[in-house]
Design a protein around this motif. Structure first.
Motif, PDB file in Angstrom:
ATOM      1  N   GLN A  41     -14.657  14.552   2.635  1.00  0.00           N
ATOM      2  CA  GLN A  41     -15.066  12.905   1.505  1.00  0.00           C
ATOM      3  C   GLN A  41     -14.292  12.758   1.005  1.00  0.00           C
ATOM      4  N   GLN A  42     -13.620  13.668   0.100  1.00  0.00           N
ATOM      5  CA  GLN A  42     -12.998  13.242  -0.994  1.00  0.00           C
ATOM      6  C   GLN A  42     -11.094  12.652  -0.666  1.00  0.00           C
ATOM      7  N   LYS A  43     -11.198  13.234   0.176  1.00  0.00           N
ATOM      8  CA  LYS A  43      -9.616  12.144   0.569  1.00  0.00           C
ATOM      9  C   LYS A  43     -10.257  11.160   1.779  1.00  0.00           C
ATOM     10  N   LEU A  44     -10.010   9.570   1.737  1.00  0.00           N
ATOM     11  CA  LEU A  44      -9.948   9.055   2.938  1.00  0.00           C
ATOM     12  C   LEU A  44      -8.841   8.524   3.583  1.00  0.00           C
ATOM     13  N   PRO A  45      -8.721   8.577   4.864  1.00  0.00           N
ATOM     14  CA  PRO A  45      -8.059   8.345   5.755  1.00  0.00           C
ATOM     15  C   PRO A  45      -7.118   7.104   5.552  1.00  0.00           C
ATOM     16  N   THR A  46      -6.232   7.175   5.970  1.00  0.00           N
ATOM     17  CA  THR A  46      -5.226   5.670   5.945  1.00  0.00           C
ATOM     18  C   THR A  46      -5.708   4.585   5.598  1.00  0.00           C
ATOM     19  N   LYS A  47      -6.523   4.127   7.356  1.00  0.00           N
ATOM     20  CA  LYS A  47      -7.221   2.569   7.509  1.00  0.00           C
ATOM     21  C   LYS A  47      -7.773   2.828   5.894  1.00  0.00           C
ATOM     22  N   PHE A  48      -8.857   3.805   5.780  1.00  0.00           N
ATOM     23  CA  PHE A  48      -9.767   3.466   4.910  1.00  0.00           C
ATOM     24  C   PHE A  48      -9.832   3.336   3.213  1.00  0.00           C
ATOM     25  N   ARG A  57     -19.923  -8.937  -4.582  1.00  0.00           N
ATOM     26  CA  ARG A  57     -20.608  -8.965  -3.360  1.00  0.00           C
ATOM     27  C   ARG A  57     -19.786  -8.865  -2.470  1.00  0.00           C
ATOM     28  N   GLU A  58     -19.112  -9.446  -2.261  1.00  0.00           N
ATOM     29  CA  GLU A  58     -17.323  -9.052  -1.433  1.00  0.00           C
ATOM     30  C   GLU A  58     -17.352  -7.614  -1.739  1.00  0.00           C
ATOM     31  N   CYS A  59     -16.834  -7.353  -2.638  1.00  0.00           N
ATOM     32  CA  CYS A  59     -16.517  -5.676  -3.001  1.00  0.00           C
ATOM     33  C   CYS A  59     -17.504  -4.920  -2.566  1.00  0.00           C
ATOM     34  N   ILE A  60     -18.390  -4.969  -2.873  1.00  0.00           N
ATOM     35  CA  ILE A  60     -20.352  -3.976  -2.355  1.00  0.00           C
ATOM     36  C   ILE A  60     -20.229  -4.439  -0.908  1.00  0.00           C
ATOM     37  N   LYS A  61     -19.932  -5.247   0.127  1.00  0.00           N
ATOM     38  CA  LYS A  61     -19.251  -5.404   1.403  1.00  0.00           C
ATOM     39  C   LYS A  61     -18.722  -4.222   1.799  1.00  0.00           C
ATOM     40  N   GLN A  62     -17.427  -4.662   1.657  1.00  0.00           N
ATOM     41  CA  GLN A  62     -16.767  -3.394   1.776  1.00  0.00           C
ATOM     42  C   GLN A  62     -16.727  -2.049   1.644  1.00  0.00           C
ATOM     43  N   CYS A  63     -17.489  -1.520   0.404  1.00  0.00           N
ATOM     44  CA  CYS A  63     -17.584  -0.361   0.248  1.00  0.00           C
ATOM     45  C   CYS A  63     -18.776  -0.522   1.198  1.00  0.00           C
ATOM     46  N   ASP A  64     -19.745  -0.570   1.036  1.00  0.00           N
ATOM     47  CA  ASP A  64     -20.624  -0.540   2.443  1.00  0.00           C
ATOM     48  C   ASP A  64     -19.751  -0.112   3.706  1.00  0.00           C
ATOM     49  N   ARG A  65     -18.889  -0.883   4.460  1.00  0.00           N
ATOM     50  CA  ARG A  65     -17.769  -0.615   5.385  1.00  0.00           C
ATOM     51  C   ARG A  65     -17.527   0.937   5.299  1.00  0.00           C
ATOM     52  N   ILE A  66     -16.695   1.285   4.402  1.00  0.00           N
ATOM     53  CA  ILE A  66     -15.924   2.663   4.017  1.00  0.00           C
ATOM     54  C   ILE A  66     -17.476   3.313   3.674  1.00  0.00           C
ATOM     55  N   LEU A  67     -18.354   3.658   3.420  1.00  0.00           N
ATOM     56  CA  LEU A  67     -19.944   4.155   3.024  1.00  0.00           C
ATOM     57  C   LEU A  67     -19.993   5.049   4.491  1.00  0.00           C
ATOM     58  N   SER A  68     -20.229   3.779   5.133  1.00  0.00           N
ATOM     59  CA  SER A  68     -21.003   3.542   6.676  1.00  0.00           C
ATOM     60  C   SER A  68     -19.861   5.551   7.386  1.00  0.00           C
ATOM     61  N   ASN A  69     -18.564   4.902   6.761  1.00  0.00           N
ATOM     62  CA  ASN A  69     -18.328   6.593   7.604  1.00  0.00           C
ATOM     63  C   ASN A  69     -17.753   7.463   6.485  1.00  0.00           C
ATOM     64  N   TYR A  70     -17.829   7.389   5.580  1.00  0.00           N
ATOM     65  CA  TYR A  70     -17.747   8.603   4.950  1.00  0.00           C
ATOM     66  C   TYR A  70     -18.658   8.314   3.224  1.00  0.00           C
ATOM     67  N   PRO A  71     -19.891   8.248   4.252  1.00  0.00           N
ATOM     68  CA  PRO A  71     -21.392   8.452   2.589  1.00  0.00           C
ATOM     69  C   PRO A  71     -21.166   8.775   1.274  1.00  0.00           C
ATOM     70  N   LYS A  72     -20.101  10.513   1.449  1.00  0.00           N
ATOM     71  CA  LYS A  72     -19.904  10.829   0.407  1.00  0.00           C
ATOM     72  C   LYS A  72     -18.449  10.536  -0.431  1.00  0.00           C
ATOM     73  N   ASN A  73     -18.146  10.098  -0.190  1.00  0.00           N
ATOM     74  CA  ASN A  73     -16.699   9.358  -0.632  1.00  0.00           C
ATOM     75  C   ASN A  73     -16.841   9.119  -2.456  1.00  0.00           C
ATOM     76  N   GLY A  74     -16.622  10.071  -3.001  1.00  0.00           N
ATOM     77  CA  GLY A  74     -16.814   9.399  -4.260  1.00  0.00           C
ATOM     78  C   GLY A  74     -15.997   7.992  -5.095  1.00  0.00           C
ATOM     79  N   GLU A  75     -15.134   8.513  -5.462  1.00  0.00           N
ATOM     80  CA  GLU A  75     -14.666   6.329  -5.683  1.00  0.00           C
ATOM     81  C   GLU A  75     -15.309   5.576  -4.834  1.00  0.00           C
ATOM     82  N   THR A  76     -15.212   5.598  -3.653  1.00  0.00           N
ATOM     83  CA  THR A  76     -16.384   3.963  -3.282  1.00  0.00           C
ATOM     84  C   THR A  76     -17.600   4.045  -3.601  1.00  0.00           C
ATOM     85  N   LEU A  77     -18.197   4.578  -3.992  1.00  0.00           N
ATOM     86  CA  LEU A  77     -19.368   5.319  -4.316  1.00  0.00           C
ATOM     87  C   LEU A  77     -19.627   4.498  -5.543  1.00  0.00           C
TER      88      LEU A  77
END
Length: 101
Positions: free
Chosen positions: A2-9, A27-47
């Protein structure tokens, strides 16, 4: 991992999340974060970025967090992930010191 995101994310994070945050479009930033977190829910940078945006919106006050609120869970996750990242950085620095000595 979960620490390193794939290139796409990572590209979504670098180009969209950071851009929206810099433009105060939380609001849009949170939306994009949720998009990443739906696949990588424990990514620290995104959280951490989502927590920062929620705080900037006034949604989360880290000093007054309701334990029955999902925002409380977000703050707990952010604290945990930041602690884990700090431990990882300390381990890397420790290994570097051992190898150099």
């Amino acid at each position: 991992d979960q620490q390193k995101l794939p290139t796409k994310f990572q590209n979504i994070f670098d180009k969209q999340v950071l851009s929206e945050y810099e433009n105060d479009n939380y609001r849009e930033c949170i939306k994009q974060c949720d998009r990443i977190l739906s696949n990588y829910p424990k990514n620290g940078e995104t959280l951490a970025m989502k927590g920062l945006c929620l705080h900037c919106q006034g949604s989360v006050n880290p000093l007054k967090v309701d334990p029955y609120n999902t925002e409380s869970q977000i703050m707990d996750d952010i604290k945990f992930e930041l602690d884990e990242e700090m431990k990882l950085k300390l381990r890397i620095e420790g290994l570097a010191l051992i190898q150099s000595g």
